[in-house]
Design a protein around this motif. Structure first.
Motif, PDB file in Angstrom:
ATOM      1  N   TYR A   7      21.664  11.857 -26.893  1.00 29.32           N
ATOM      2  CA  TYR A   7      21.280  13.256 -27.082  1.00 29.32           C
ATOM      3  C   TYR A   7      22.251  14.174 -26.342  1.00 29.32           C
ATOM      4  O   TYR A   7      22.715  15.176 -26.885  1.00 29.32           O
ATOM      5  CB  TYR A   7      19.841  13.472 -26.587  1.00 29.32           C
ATOM      6  CG  TYR A   7      19.447  14.914 -26.508  1.00 29.32           C
ATOM      7  CD1 TYR A   7      19.125  15.629 -27.662  1.00 29.32           C
ATOM      8  CD2 TYR A   7      19.398  15.584 -25.281  1.00 29.32           C
ATOM      9  CE1 TYR A   7      18.769  16.966 -27.590  1.00 29.32           C
ATOM     10  CE2 TYR A   7      19.042  16.913 -25.208  1.00 29.32           C
ATOM     11  CZ  TYR A   7      18.730  17.606 -26.360  1.00 29.32           C
ATOM     12  OH  TYR A   7      18.380  18.925 -26.298  1.00 29.32           O
ATOM     13  N   GLN A   8      22.572  13.836 -25.089  1.00 30.18           N
ATOM     14  CA  GLN A   8      23.486  14.658 -24.294  1.00 30.18           C
ATOM     15  C   GLN A   8      24.878  14.697 -24.919  1.00 30.18           C
ATOM     16  O   GLN A   8      25.516  15.747 -24.958  1.00 30.18           O
ATOM     17  CB  GLN A   8      23.555  14.131 -22.858  1.00 30.18           C
ATOM     18  CG  GLN A   8      22.286  14.367 -22.075  1.00 30.18           C
ATOM     19  CD  GLN A   8      22.283  13.668 -20.730  1.00 30.18           C
ATOM     20  OE1 GLN A   8      22.967  12.657 -20.548  1.00 30.18           O
ATOM     21  NE2 GLN A   8      21.509  14.203 -19.795  1.00 30.18           N
ATOM     22  N   ASN A   9      25.347  13.563 -25.413  1.00 27.32           N
ATOM     23  CA  ASN A   9      26.658  13.527 -26.073  1.00 27.32           C
ATOM     24  C   ASN A   9      26.672  14.381 -27.329  1.00 27.32           C
ATOM     25  O   ASN A   9      27.630  15.110 -27.586  1.00 27.32           O
ATOM     26  CB  ASN A   9      27.046  12.088 -26.406  1.00 27.32           C
ATOM     27  CG  ASN A   9      27.401  11.273 -25.180  1.00 27.32           C
ATOM     28  OD1 ASN A   9      27.711  11.829 -24.137  1.00 27.32           O
ATOM     29  ND2 ASN A   9      27.338   9.961 -25.313  1.00 27.32           N
ATOM     30  N   GLU A  10      25.610  14.294 -28.115  1.00 25.94           N
ATOM     31  CA  GLU A  10      25.526  15.101 -29.342  1.00 25.94           C
ATOM     32  C   GLU A  10      25.444  16.577 -29.001  1.00 25.94           C
ATOM     33  O   GLU A  10      26.070  17.412 -29.662  1.00 25.94           O
ATOM     34  CB  GLU A  10      24.302  14.670 -30.172  1.00 25.94           C
ATOM     35  CG  GLU A  10      24.159  15.396 -31.478  1.00 25.94           C
ATOM     36  CD  GLU A  10      25.276  15.136 -32.482  1.00 25.94           C
ATOM     37  OE1 GLU A  10      25.315  15.847 -33.494  1.00 25.94           O
ATOM     38  OE2 GLU A  10      26.112  14.233 -32.263  1.00 25.94           O
ATOM     39  N   LEU A  11      24.707  16.920 -27.979  1.00 29.33           N
ATOM     40  CA  LEU A  11      24.593  18.307 -27.553  1.00 29.33           C
ATOM     41  C   LEU A  11      25.956  18.847 -27.107  1.00 29.33           C
ATOM     42  O   LEU A  11      26.338  19.965 -27.471  1.00 29.33           O
ATOM     43  CB  LEU A  11      23.576  18.427 -26.415  1.00 29.33           C
ATOM     44  CG  LEU A  11      23.228  19.822 -25.944  1.00 29.33           C
ATOM     45  CD1 LEU A  11      22.680  20.665 -27.093  1.00 29.33           C
ATOM     46  CD2 LEU A  11      22.221  19.755 -24.818  1.00 29.33           C
ATOM     47  N   MET A  12      26.703  18.069 -26.354  1.00 30.97           N
ATOM     48  CA  MET A  12      28.041  18.485 -25.926  1.00 30.97           C
ATOM     49  C   MET A  12      28.970  18.668 -27.126  1.00 30.97           C
ATOM     50  O   MET A  12      29.748  19.619 -27.187  1.00 30.97           O
ATOM     51  CB  MET A  12      28.624  17.468 -24.948  1.00 30.97           C
ATOM     52  CG  MET A  12      27.986  17.522 -23.572  1.00 30.97           C
ATOM     53  SD  MET A  12      28.524  16.236 -22.396  1.00 30.97           S
ATOM     54  CE  MET A  12      30.255  16.083 -22.697  1.00 30.97           C
ATOM     55  N   ARG A  13      28.870  17.775 -28.088  1.00 33.78           N
ATOM     56  CA  ARG A  13      29.700  17.875 -29.297  1.00 33.78           C
ATOM     57  C   ARG A  13      29.376  19.150 -30.067  1.00 33.78           C
ATOM     58  O   ARG A  13      30.275  19.893 -30.485  1.00 33.78           O
ATOM     59  CB  ARG A  13      29.477  16.652 -30.184  1.00 33.78           C
ATOM     60  CG  ARG A  13      30.406  16.584 -31.397  1.00 33.78           C
ATOM     61  CD  ARG A  13      30.076  15.388 -32.282  1.00 33.78           C
ATOM     62  NE  ARG A  13      28.852  15.575 -33.035  1.00 33.78           N
ATOM     63  CZ  ARG A  13      28.736  16.333 -34.131  1.00 33.78           C
ATOM     64  NH1 ARG A  13      29.786  16.987 -34.588  1.00 33.78           N
ATOM     65  NH2 ARG A  13      27.594  16.439 -34.761  1.00 33.78           N
ATOM     66  N   LEU A  14      28.099  19.439 -30.220  1.00 36.94           N
ATOM     67  CA  LEU A  14      27.682  20.637 -30.955  1.00 36.94           C
ATOM     68  C   LEU A  14      28.075  21.914 -30.217  1.00 36.94           C
ATOM     69  O   LEU A  14      28.489  22.896 -30.851  1.00 36.94           O
ATOM     70  CB  LEU A  14      26.178  20.603 -31.211  1.00 36.94           C
ATOM     71  CG  LEU A  14      25.708  19.519 -32.177  1.00 36.94           C
ATOM     72  CD1 LEU A  14      24.185  19.473 -32.239  1.00 36.94           C
ATOM     73  CD2 LEU A  14      26.301  19.724 -33.555  1.00 36.94           C
TER      74      LEU A  14
END
Length: 76
Positions: A7-14
């Motif tokens: 979730y944190q990785n996806e949030l950073m990507r977005l």
């Protein structure tokens, strides 16, 4: 990798994507702002009523474009 890490990785990507888009919009707004300034200068120095009217119309078009792109004006 656990769910929280994903979730944190996806949030950073977005967030990165959003920053890139904001930077692109900022560039567009700056370019339109420069053109608006030029149109206003031409309007003020125009020698004929026809030229003055044309430049005033262009100034208004740039002004509306800036408002739409910056989200300050509702689109039809």
């Amino acid at each position: 990798m656990d769910g929280l890490t994903q979730y944190q990785n996806e949030l950073m990507r977005l967030r990165g994507i959003v920053r890139e888009q904001e930077a692109g919009y900022a560039g567009v707004l700056e370019a339109i702002g420069r053109e608006y300034d030029r149109a206003r200068e031409r309007e003020e120095s125009a020698g004929t009523d026809t030229r003055r009217a044309f430049c005033a119309g262009m100034s208004e078009a740039y002004k509306k474009a800036l408002a739409i792109l910056s989200g300050q004006e509702d689109q039809p």
